[in-house]
Each structure stands twice: as structure tokens, then as C-alpha cells.
Design a protein around this motif. Structure first.
Motif: not given
Length: 604
Positions: A220-221, A237, A228, A234, A225, A217
Motif C-alpha cells: 500500500e505504501v 506510515a 503519502i 511519512e 507513495q 502495508q
């Protein structure tokens, strides 16, 4: 203690590992001798110290009785002997640690070198069927795990076994009865530890599972970014991360707490053992069966006896991790290689030299899997110096033909010939020396722009590199960068745009000066204006060279000598642009639909 990852074939893997370590057998024998010697001298210490304790006790008793005093000279001699034994044990331990570290690191060095060499001999099919992370893990995580766990486990196993046997012998030499009492305590502690491990193991498994999820995670985040933020996700996530983090917290807390109970349990059981030994030893000392100093030595032995038993359990875990890592490394090293497929009669075939560029495809049939044929019956004749465009819808087999030409794969039936010779009769590396290639997916390494362009021909001068950059219409752009040609490209060349990366790879292909060029969507990532300039440079570059151009923008291949139109793995049409447009067939349909789409967009 977490359960170790298990190998599929533990015995077979360890046999291979031992054969790999065969060249270091003298060093390993020395490690065993030094480790055993260090342990033996360490074990003798409490027995020698017992003599000093007995001497002190008897001297005190004699002083109280008025019949003598403490013999400090004798005690000093015993302590000096004890100091010598411990110093010698420390020296032998240092030498064996040095030797084992050298052996394990040499083994890691050898594995890394063999994996690196193996990568260059692997067929393209291997890399296209596996993720980058999976391959990288073999040369980083698995080799590191192998080196660390192997070095620790072998030394620990030798010292632990020697300690268990040595302490048992010393305890029996003092008192068989006290030894029996001490050994009765072991099954009790073992049973209690077994209960703890049984309850903690499931939490350890959950901890590892959710640790992997939370790492995924985060990665991936971090990498996504911008997406997202663009979609205001945000909070979503963060909520997903918080949920996984909460489960990880609970499983980690329970696993650490329950496993942390082992030490207090071991201490409690050990204290019971000390009480039993102290009571029985006192009774035996009163009867004159053993000396007072031997009680003190025996208590030390009991204290040290449980530690190597725990270490042996840890070593079995480490051996499982070692075998699992070694198994993955050996699986990679035993993968079939490209050149291994070349018949013995062709291994000494002469180098092709610089080719003229005549290419023939004769009834080529190919599929990535035996049950799924991609190319059904492909035949084509290309003369030296011709520009051949390959067009068609996605999945028609365009890129596959290029892979077959460069022998990333071999045909299932039929043949591909260059200058009248079957490509299977050439060594792959020598064959590819005659090909220059620019792909849609650019690849630039961490280094200067000069070094990246020079990758096409390592002996090129700076002037030749600059000339290639000018031909690719990238020279002016490079001059505007800080440092110019000496500017360092970052990881994945993220400090230049995708179109600029493409221009640099084209400059690299120009510098290579190969007789056959392959351009797979080479201008797909540049703007229309730059595309026109590159097209002119490409036209000059392709003069006198056989060129294969794969393009979805059909406007870029109008000047090609031959256009091959592919559909479902077959050539359905071939000819020049004007000839194919005049036929009004599949090519004309593709061409017109492309420009009708552009017109519709402009109208909208």
C-alpha cells in the motif's frame, strides 16, 4: 513445524487429485518401487557394517590372546558389499527423484494449461465478483504449492514408512529386548514435542497473520507513495509499519525459539535412548546373546528411527497444504462456463458471419441478482449504420445494456436480436467477432505499440496499423517516442499518459474494422482539443457501422442519429438532440445542468 492449512473436503479433494494423477500411474508405481528399494538397501547397510565391526573386534581379541589376527580380506569384502549397497541405494533414490519431479511438474503444467483455457470460458460475472489477486493466486501460488508439496510429500511418505518398518524389523532381528527399551523412549519424546507444539502454535498463527498485514502495508505504501508524500504522512506510515513490525518480531521470535527447542529435546531423549541401548547391549554381548557389531548397528538404527517419525508428521502437514491448494484449483476448474449454458440444439448453430448491424431490444428485463432488477422493460430498434447514444445518470443501466448485447450476461426475460436473430442463438466468440469495443478503462499489455494496436486484428500489416493510428490521431505522438511504433510499453503501460493509452485503444478498435462499435466513455481521459479530433475521426469511423456510444459529456453525442435517455433501467426518452431539447424533458435537464455547471466554474 507450522500447522498446515486445512482443506474443507480432504478426502474428496484427494480422490480428484489421484484421478488426475491416474495418467502417470506407471511412473508413480516406479517411484514407489525405486523409493522402497533405495530405503531397503540403505537400511541393510548398518547390519552389514555390523559384521565388519564384529570381524574386527574378534580379530583384535584373537590377536591379544595370541590365537590369531584380523582378517582384513574378509573385512574388505564386507566393506565392498556395503559400498555396493549404498551406491545402489543412491542410484535408486536419484531415479525416483527424477521420476517424481517429472510427474509433479507435468501435473503443474496440466493444471496451468487447464486454468488458462478455463479463464477464456468463464462468464464475466465471475471476474466481476472476485479480485484480480484471487484469480491470479490460483494459477501461481496454488499450483506451485501443489507441485512442490506433492512431489516432496509422496516421496517422503514412501521412504519414511519403509524406513520405519525396515528399521523395526532389523532391530527386532538383533534383539527384541533392546527394541522394547528403544521404543519406550518414543512416547516420552512425543509427549515433550506435543507440549512444545502446543505453546508455539499460537505464535506461528500470529506470525502468519502479521506477516500478511506487513506485506499489505508495504504494498500500500509503495503504490501510494506520491499520495503519502503529498500529504506529509511519512511519519504516520512509518509509525504504523513499526507497530506491526514490532508485533511480528515478538511473535516470530517466540515461535522460532520455542519450536527450536524441539531439536535439543529430541537429542536429549535420543541420548538417553543410546545410554539405555548401550547398557543393555553390553550385558547381552557379555552373555553372548548378541555380537559387539550388532550393538553398533542397533545404535545406528535407534538414531535413524526418530527421523522418519518426524518426517511422517511433516508429511501430514504437507498433505494438508496440498489438499487446500488442490481444492482451490478444482473449485476454479469446476466453475460454470459460458458455453456450458448454450442449449445442445444451438451448439452447432452456423457462424453469424459479418453482420449488417440491425439491433433490436424487445422488452428486456435483467438483474445481476434475482432480487434486484436493473433493467425493467427496455425496448429499442436500431437500424444498420445508425449511431445510438445512451445517456443517463450513473447507475441508470447504460453499461449493462452493452454487456447484454455482447452476451457477457444473458437477459432474464425478453430478447436482444441482431439482424433478426436472437443473440442467444449465436456462439459467444463468433458473436463478439462482429463487435469492436473501446472502454473507459484502457487495457494495454507489455509489448510494443505496434503489437498493442495489432491486437485488434492479428493479420494486419504494418501499413494498416499505421493507417489506424493516423485515423485515431495518435500517429504523430507515436513518432515522437523513442523507438516509435517499436517502443516497449512498460507494466500497465505506465510510460504513457492515460489519454495516450485511450488513443491507442481507439486505434486498435479502428484496425479491427467491426460492423458494430461500442464506445463506453471512449474520450473521457483526453483533453478537450484531442477530444474534438477524436470525435471527427470517430464520425468517419462510424459511417456505415452501427455504433453504440455511452457518454457523460453530452456535447460529444449531439450528432447521434438516436439518443436513448435512461433512468432507473428504463428508457424515459428517445430521439435526436434537437427533438429532445425541444421537449424540455429529462435530457434537456441533464444537458442544461451540465453546461450550467461549466459556466459556474468559469465564472468562479
Amino acid at each position: 513445524m507450522m500447522p498446515g492449512e486445512k482443506a474443507k473436503d480432504f478426502k474428496g479433494t484427494f480422490r480428484k487429485l489421484l484421478s488426475y494423477m491416474g495418467r502417470y500411474k506407471i511412473a508413480l508405481i516406479a517411484v514407489m518401487i525405486f523409493a522402497a528399494g533405495s530405503t531397503v538397501f540403505n537400511i541393510i547397510g548398518p547390519k552389514v557394517l555390523a559384521k565388519a565391526t564384529t570381524e574386527l573386534f574378534e580379530g583384535m581379541m584373537a590377536k591379544f590372546a595370541g590365537t590369531g589376527g584380523i582378517n582384513f580380506q574378509r573385512i574388505g569384502q564386507i566393506l565392498l558389499l556395503l559400498l555396493g549397497l549404498y551406491a545402489l541405494s543412491a542410484l535408486l533414490s536419484f531415479v525416483q527423484g527424477l521420476l517424481m519431479t517429472e510427474v509433479s511438474q507435468k501435473l503443474c503444467f496440466r493444471f496451468r494449461r487447464e486454468i488458462s483455457e478455463k479463464i477464456n470460458r468463464m462468464p464475466m460475472a465471475y471476474f466481476e465478483s472476485r479480485t484480480v489477486g484471487e484469480v491470479l493466486s490460483r494459477i501461481t501460488n496454488d499450483v506451485d504449492t501443489l507441485g512442490q508439496s506433492l512431489g516432496q510429500s509422496i516421496t517422503t511418505l514412501i521412504t519414511s514408512v519403509a524406513t520405519i518398518v525396515g528399521i523395526l524389523i532389523m532391530m527386532l532381528s538383533i534383539s527384541p529386548l533392546m527394541t522394547l527399551i528403544a521404543l519406550v523412549i518414543l512416547p516420552v519424546s512425543g509427549g515433550l514435542i506435543g507440549v512444545v507444539v502446543k505453546h508455539s502454535q499460537k505464535y506461528f498463527i500470529d506470525q502468519q497473520t502479521y506477516l500478511g498485514k506487513i506485506n499489505g502495508q508495504i504494498e500500500e505504501v509503495y503504490s501510494g507513495q506520491n499520495i503519502i508524500k503529498a500529504f506529509n504522512r511519512e511519519e504516520a506510515a512509518l509509525a504504523e509499519f513499526g507497530e506491526t513490525n514490532e508485533i511480528l518480531y515478538r511473535s516470530a521470535w517466540k515461535s522460532q525459539f520455542i519450536s527450536g527447542m524441539m531439536q535439543p529435546i529430541m537429542t536429549f531423549v535420543g541420548n538417553l535412548g543410546y545410554v539405555a541401548v548401550a547398557v543393555s547391549g553390553s550385558m547381552l554381548a557379555i552373555r553372548g546373546i548378541i555380537d559387539v557389531g550388532e550393538i553398533q548397528a542397533f545404535i545406528q538404527y535407534v538414531k535413524n528411527f526418530t527421523q522418519p517419525i518426524t518426517q511422517v508428521a511433516q508429511v501430514s502437514n504437507m498433505f494438508q497444504s496440498t489438499a487446500a491448494a488442490a481444492e482451490r484449483v478444482f473449485e476454479f476448474l469446476e466453475e460454470p462456463e459460458e458455453d456450458a449454458e448454450v442449449p445442445d440444439s444451438l451448439k452447432d448453430a452456423p457462424a453469424p458471419g459479418r453482420m449488417q448491424g440491425a439491433v433490436s431490444f424487445h422488452h428486456v428485463r435483467f438483474g445481476y441478482r434475482p432480487d434486484k432488477t436493473i433493467i425493467h422493460d427496455f425496448s429499442c430498434e436500431v437500424k444498420p449504420g445508425q449511431t445510438v447514444a445512451i445517456v443517463g445518470p450513473t447507475g441508470a443501466g447504460k453499461t449493462t445494456m452493452v454487456k447484454l448485447l455482447m452476451r457477457f450476461y444473458d437477459v432474464d426475460s425478453g430478447s436482444i436480436q441482431v439482424d433478426g436473430h436472437d443473440v442467444r442463438n449465436f456462439n459467444r466468440s463468433e458473436l463478439r467477432e462482429n463487435f469492436g469495443m473501446v472502454l473507459q478503462d484502457t487495457w494495454l499489455f507489455h509489448g510494443t505499440i505496434m503489437e498493442n494496436i495489432r491486437y485488434g486484428r492479428l493479420d494486419a500489416t504494418d501499413e494498416e496499423v499505421i493507417a489506424a493510428a493516423k485515423a485515431a490521431h495518435v500517429h504523430r505522438f507515436i513518432q515522437t517516442l523513442p523507438g516509435g511504433y517499436q517502443m516497449e510499453l512498460g507494466e500497465d503501460a505506465s510510460n504513457v499518459s492515460q489519454g495516450q493509452k485511450q488513443l491507442l485503444t481507439i486505434a486498435r478498435a479502428i484496425l479491427a474494422d467491426n460492423p458494430i462499435l461500442i464506445l463506453d466513455e471512449a474520450t473521457s481521459s483526453v483533453d478537450t482539443r484531442t477530444e474534438i479530433r477524436i470525435q471527427k475521426a470517430m464520425n468517419n469511423l462510424m459511417k456505415g457501422r452501427t455504433s453504440f456510444v455511452i457518454a457523460h459529456r453530452l456535447s460529444t453525442i449531439r450528432d447521434a442519429d438516436v439518443i436513448l435517455v435512461m433512468r432507473d433501467g428504463d428508457i424515459v426518452e428517445q430521439g435526436s438532440h434537437d427533438e429532445l431539447m425541444g421537449k424540455g424533458g429529462f435530457y434537456a435537464e441533464l444537458y442544461n445542468s451540465q453546461f450550467e455547471g461549466q459556466g459556474a466554474v468559469e465564472t468562479a
